[in-house]
Design a protein around this motif. Structure first.
Motif, short mmCIF file in Angstrom:
data_model
loop_
_atom_site.label_atom_id
_atom_site.label_comp_id
_atom_site.label_asym_id
_atom_site.label_seq_id
_atom_site.Cartn_x
_atom_site.Cartn_y
_atom_site.Cartn_z
N UNK A 175 0.87 -1.18 0.00
CA UNK A 175 0.00 0.00 0.00
C UNK A 175 0.90 1.23 0.00
N UNK A 176 0.66 2.15 -0.93
CA UNK A 176 1.47 3.35 -1.05
C UNK A 176 0.69 4.53 -0.47
N UNK A 177 1.17 5.08 0.63
CA UNK A 177 0.48 6.19 1.29
C UNK A 177 0.98 7.55 0.82
N UNK A 178 2.15 7.60 0.19
CA UNK A 178 2.67 8.83 -0.40
C UNK A 178 3.62 8.48 -1.52
N UNK A 179 3.46 9.16 -2.65
CA UNK A 179 4.49 9.24 -3.68
C UNK A 179 4.12 10.41 -4.57
N UNK A 180 5.12 11.09 -5.11
CA UNK A 180 4.80 12.27 -5.89
C UNK A 180 5.93 12.74 -6.75
N UNK A 181 5.59 13.66 -7.66
CA UNK A 181 6.55 14.22 -8.61
C UNK A 181 6.13 15.65 -8.89
#
Length: 817
Positions: A513-519
């Motif tokens: 489960x990915x709770x944060x990722x960004x670009x």
């Protein structure tokens, strides 16, 4: 009986005599905060423009005094002054009598005024101590502790991002940031109602925990009811109960049962049925006080039982697993007084339109408002609320332990009615920070917050709420013995990609489960021109750099451009290419994570929104405009998704059906050369159950070779594509197209006919009208195909010159133009 009146009129604010700007009895907005008051009075420059923010450091180091007067008449058993939010260290006085002091932005406060209030005119004063003065004094007293930023925000119960973040300004001021009112009452009033809503064998159970405040030893009756929701009901009650509360007792528990209630369901899973819960305090024939909230019947489970692969983090609502299509939420404005329910609803409706079903309220901000949660209830948006801790070590000594306990109890009770709220999380990244950010040597034996996350908060969630799951942190692997960001266990944050690697490395991750990722990417053109006046405007001009808060942010953006796109020729190229790269990065990551379901159970993108105009990870910029990323989210979160995923030396087509119905049909895909000529075709017959995924291994002959690419047809799902080279290396022909522009209802229709491949075609109508809206972006067309962009703009529709400008650069763009 009772009477309640807001006290929002005729406030003034006065500053320190020695402050850089003299502020004396300046009109002030309540609810609001001091920076907006100074701006409205013309005493400061707009902190959102150029580098004006840097000139306002003195605001957070100054004391501020708010004053108003009000008239009061009548004799009551109780007369209370109620503040829903004071930011932050305040002394409240009425007619010169100190009613009390506060030191927590995240709590509500009630003060008994009977010894201070007068018949007729009354003078109310709220004096705020500078947040830096208080926080630095606590830091000096208790000893410093690590913080991701060189600020003392972990030594004051105030939104951490008020002191600046890698996307936000430092405007750490003060103010009466939520409503204030005078409440007058006789005999008894409601102190608090906590509704615990559950389902037991198909019966809807509402257990109301009611606390009363009494002024007289008189028995009262609680008249409690559950009413039908307005959408399907006839106004009749579906459950009622009257409970006698004898003199000398201040609490009661009332149980109501609703036979076979309609359930509240998340967006995409059915209707959002809501009921009205009401409590009235009655003495004789007189209603002394009342309480009412909307509630919903639904069950929530968090499945984290270890399995053969590790530990899942699977949310089930009404017994059904929900694949989380999430976005992280920060405060929607740095100047809180500008946030009203209409603005919140616009933002949340934009989230729903992008296919989002889950909002994570991030721990460096605030516990969100009643309006926020009420709107989420109606839209079917699931919400995970962090407790207010982020990226720092927090002291557990007095007064902080008692303040944290009080704020947790207050917000658990306040938010309990909302069916949209499904999880509580202890903190943002603090467990990770203790492991990996060199905290342990710096802390020694000093407290850092572990007692909150592992002991106090789970106890309070169970005690006050008891209906929602709790998770100690984000990220967290489910046990203290494991590293908190272990991808096979629990929740993870993925930041190595943005900070160090190319975005294709999202494919290296296999998270549960990915709770944060960004670009990152800059905001839209109209917002850029709002935030900077640099001339010439370049990516590295002074004000552009001031509005880039991320460490080495411009270099990281350039790294992404160098890896994927043609050389930048001017600012227009830079703006367009960085926005395209952001959209591609997040779509690639989301498609990777969705292709792993059910092993992976959700992904939450950092972030939905901005709080001011800035280069950031947001999909919607600080002026409420949609960046290309928003359109990429809409594609990547679509109910029906097709994606090409590398597998060893081969290529898989992964088909995801997140709809409530089975998907039976045909998918066509084509292999093309760089000119867009079709050199191979294939059809795949599909039979995929509802909420299911299929993986199809492509035959070697269907896999494109060097310089070729794959695309699906333009069907009832977003077009999927696979390219064997980056755009900078692809032998694309120069973009060629013809266009048609026609005035349509509410705006203009722009039809683009492709004569060559058009890669990630976008139409940036905000360059012509800042209020213009466009219905699509990031469209890849093959020769002979066309797409129609609908532009909503009265200004453009009325102007032949603007309509013509829609068809040329820099408004109409393709990567290969």
């Amino acid at each position: 009986m009772s009477a309640k009146r807001t006290l929002h009129e005729d406030w003034t604010v006065t500053g320190d005599p020695g402050a850089p700007v003299a502020v004396t009895a300046t009109p002030a907005a309540v609810p609001g905060e001091v920076v907006a008051d100074l701006l409205a009075a013309g005493l400061i420059s707009d902190p959102y423009t150029d580098g004006a923010e840097r000139d306002l450091a003195w605001v957070g180091r100054s004391d501020w005094t708010y004053r108003t007067s009000f008239d009061h008449q009548g004799d009551w058993d109780g007369i209370d002054l109620v503040f829903d939010g004071l930011d932050t260290v305040a002394r409240v006085s009425l007619n010169g009598t100190v009613l009390g002091e506060t030191a927590n932005m995240h709590r509500r406060y009630r003060f008994d005024t009977r010894d201070a209030i007068r018949q007729g005119a009354n003078e109310l004063e709220v004096h705020f101590t500078a947040p830096y003065t208080y926080a630095e004094a606590q830091r000096d007293r208790l000893g410093d502790r690590p913080n991701a930023y060189p600020e003392p925000g972990n030594f004051i119960r105030k939104a951490a991002c008020d002191f600046g973040w890698d996307w936000g300004p430092n405007l750490a001021g003060a103010g009466i940031w939520r409503p204030v009112r005078l409440e007058c009452w006789d005999t008894a009033r409601i102190e608090e109602v906590v509704p615990r809503v559950s389902l037991e064998d198909g019966i809807g159970v509402v257990e109301l925990e009611v606390r009363l405040k009494r002024a007289a030893e008189t028995g009262v009756v609680l008249e409690c009811a559950i009413g039908r929701n307005s959408a399907s009901g006839d106004g009749h009650f579906v459950a009622e109960a009257n409970v006698q509360v004898p003199a000398g007792s201040d609490t009661a528990t009332v149980r109501l049962e609703v036979d076979a209630p309609e359930r509240w369901r998340p967006h995409g899973y059915g209707r959002r049925t809501l009921y009205e819960a009401t409590v009235a305090v009655v003495a004789g024939d007189e209603v002394l006080d009342s309480w009412e909230r909307r509630i919903g019947f639904r069950t929530v489970e968090l499945d984290t039982e270890p399995d053969a692969d590790g530990r899942p983090y699977r949310l089930k609502v009404n017994g059904e697993p929900v694949w989380i299509k999430g976005v992280n939420w920060i405060p929607d404005e740095a100047m809180s007084g500008r946030i009203d329910p209409a603005r919140i609803e616009r933002r949340l409706r934009q989230a729903v339109a992008a296919g989002v079903n889950y909002i994570r309220v991030w721990g460096g901000g605030v516990y969100e408002s009643e309006a926020f949660y009420r709107i989420c209830d109606g839209l079917g948006l699931l919400v995970g609320q962090d407790f207010a801790f982020a990226c720092a070590a927090y002291p557990e000594e007095a007064p902080f332990w008692s303040e944290v306990e009080a704020e947790a109890r207050d917000n658990l009770a306040r938010l309990a009615p909302h069916p949209s709220l499904v999880t509580w999380t202890g903190n943002n990244e603090n467990l990770w920070g203790w492991h990996d950010w060199n905290w342990q040597d710096r802390l020694g034996d000093r407290t850092w917050g572990a007692g909150y996350y592992h002991d106090l908060l789970p106890k309070l969630v169970a005690e006050v709420d008891g209906t929602r799951p709790y998770w100690p942190g984000s990220p967290y692997s489910g046990t203290r013995e494991l590293h908190p960001n272990e991808q096979a266990h629990g929740t993870v944050h993925i930041w190595d990609v943005w900070n160090e690697l190319d975005y294709t490395h999202y494919r290296d991750w296999k998270p549960r489960f990915v709770a944060e990722f960004g670009y990152q990417a800059p905001p839209t053109w109209a917002t850029v021109r709002r935030m900077v006046t640099d001339d010439p405007l370049t990516a590295d001009s002074a004000a552009m750099l001031w509005h880039q808060k991320a460490q080495n942010g411009q270099a990281k953006l350039q790294r992404g451009l160098d890896a994927h796109l043609p050389p930048v020729r001017d600012f227009d190229d830079w703006l367009y290419y960085t926005q395209v790269n952001q959209a591609r990065a997040i779509r690639l990551g989301l498609e990777r994570f969705r292709s792993l379901q059910p092993y992976c159970t959700g992904a939450i993108v950092w972030q939905l929104n901005d709080c001011w105009p800035v280069t950031s990870w947001a999909a919607i910029d600080g002026e409420e405009r949609l960046k290309p990323l928003w359109y990429a989210l809409r594609d990547a979160f679509a109910e029906r998704l097709v994606t090409f995923q590398p597998h060893g030396d081969g290529l898989n087509m992964v088909v995801v059906n997140d709809a409530a119905e089975a998907w039976n049909g045909v998918i066509g895909f084509w292999k093309c050369n760089p000119e867009g000529r079709i050199i191979g075709r294939a059809l795949v017959q599909l039979e995929i159950d509802a909420r299911d995924t299929a993986v199809l291994e492509l035959e070697p002959g269907a896999i494109p070779k060097d310089g070729e690419f794959l695309v699906t047809g333009r069907e009832d799902f977003p077009r999927a594509a696979w390219f064997t080279k980056e755009d900078k290396d692809m032998d694309w022909p120069k973009a060629r197209c013809t266009t048609e522009v026609a005035v349509a209802e509410g705006g203009v229709a722009v039809t683009v006919h492709a004569e060559s491949v058009l890669r990630d075609l976008c139409l940036f109508a905000d360059r012509l009208d800042p209020d213009a809206l466009v219905d699509k972006a990031l469209i890849t067309l093959l020769p002979g195909e066309h797409a129609t962009f609908t532009v909503t703009s009265d200004a453009i529709a009325a102007s032949p010159e603007l309509r013509q400008a829609l068809t040329a650069k820099p408004v109409l763009r393709a990567v290969n133009d």
